[in-house]
Design an enzyme around this catalytic site. Sequence first.
Site, PDB file in Angstrom:
ATOM      1  N   HIS A  21       5.831 -43.834 -23.783  1.00 39.58           N
ATOM      2  CA  HIS A  21       6.805 -44.430 -24.708  1.00 39.58           C
ATOM      3  C   HIS A  21       7.655 -45.498 -24.040  1.00 39.58           C
ATOM      4  O   HIS A  21       7.630 -45.674 -22.828  1.00 39.58           O
ATOM      5  CB  HIS A  21       7.688 -43.350 -25.337  1.00 39.58           C
ATOM      6  CG  HIS A  21       8.515 -42.552 -24.374  1.00 39.58           C
ATOM      7  ND1 HIS A  21       9.586 -43.065 -23.682  1.00 39.58           N
ATOM      8  CD2 HIS A  21       8.426 -41.249 -24.015  1.00 39.58           C
ATOM      9  CE1 HIS A  21      10.137 -42.125 -22.939  1.00 39.58           C
ATOM     10  NE2 HIS A  21       9.441 -41.004 -23.110  1.00 39.58           N
ATOM     11  N   CYS A  51       7.374 -37.234 -19.893  1.00 38.05           N
ATOM     12  CA  CYS A  51       6.621 -38.353 -20.462  1.00 38.05           C
ATOM     13  C   CYS A  51       6.451 -39.466 -19.433  1.00 38.05           C
ATOM     14  O   CYS A  51       6.976 -39.409 -18.331  1.00 38.05           O
ATOM     15  CB  CYS A  51       7.349 -38.905 -21.681  1.00 38.05           C
ATOM     16  SG  CYS A  51       7.353 -37.794 -23.097  1.00 38.05           S
TER      17      CYS A  51
END
Length: 181
Positions: free
Chosen positions: A138, A157
């Site tokens: 992301h 992430c």
Amino acid sequence: MYSRLLVLIFCLFISNLSSAHNHVWIMVDTKTSTLSVMKGMILEAVFKDIAIGRFGASKARMMGDNRTPLGSFKIDRIKEPSRYYRFFGLDFPNREAADLALAENRITKETWQSIIYAIEAGRTPPQNTPLGGHLGIHGLGRADQQVHGLYNWTNGCIALTNTQIDQLSKWLKPGVTVEIW
């Protein structure tokens, strides 16, 4: 990094000779903080200064440990817009992570079965097991770009700047392989 890249490319090439020439895949090197876009054996792009989990990376990732899972994953969902600008979800926990966690008694047989049933049905694996979930690639969203440049800060992430994720998004589609090592 280059020698590790060559070994990985060779292994992928040998294992999938027929589609190696135009298969797009992503390689994340957690040691050098780079994300590379590969088309078969051709390097298409490199994104530097990515961020991973604040406590590094591990094969034995668990919910809340803020580590990025190591292994081979697929993009299985896309969320735009997202809190982090754009979010490309990974199929974590996948079979490899579930099998390892079961063998190490980090999850129960029932939890393992729920993960495997979802995978076999073509669904996103359960995201609320002891292994965690909601992991992906992301952007920053409104996060502090200075912090991003200095620290690994995610909950597991892989984060890039919003500009980088815009550039990367043309290659990120459901089914694309993401190798994290």
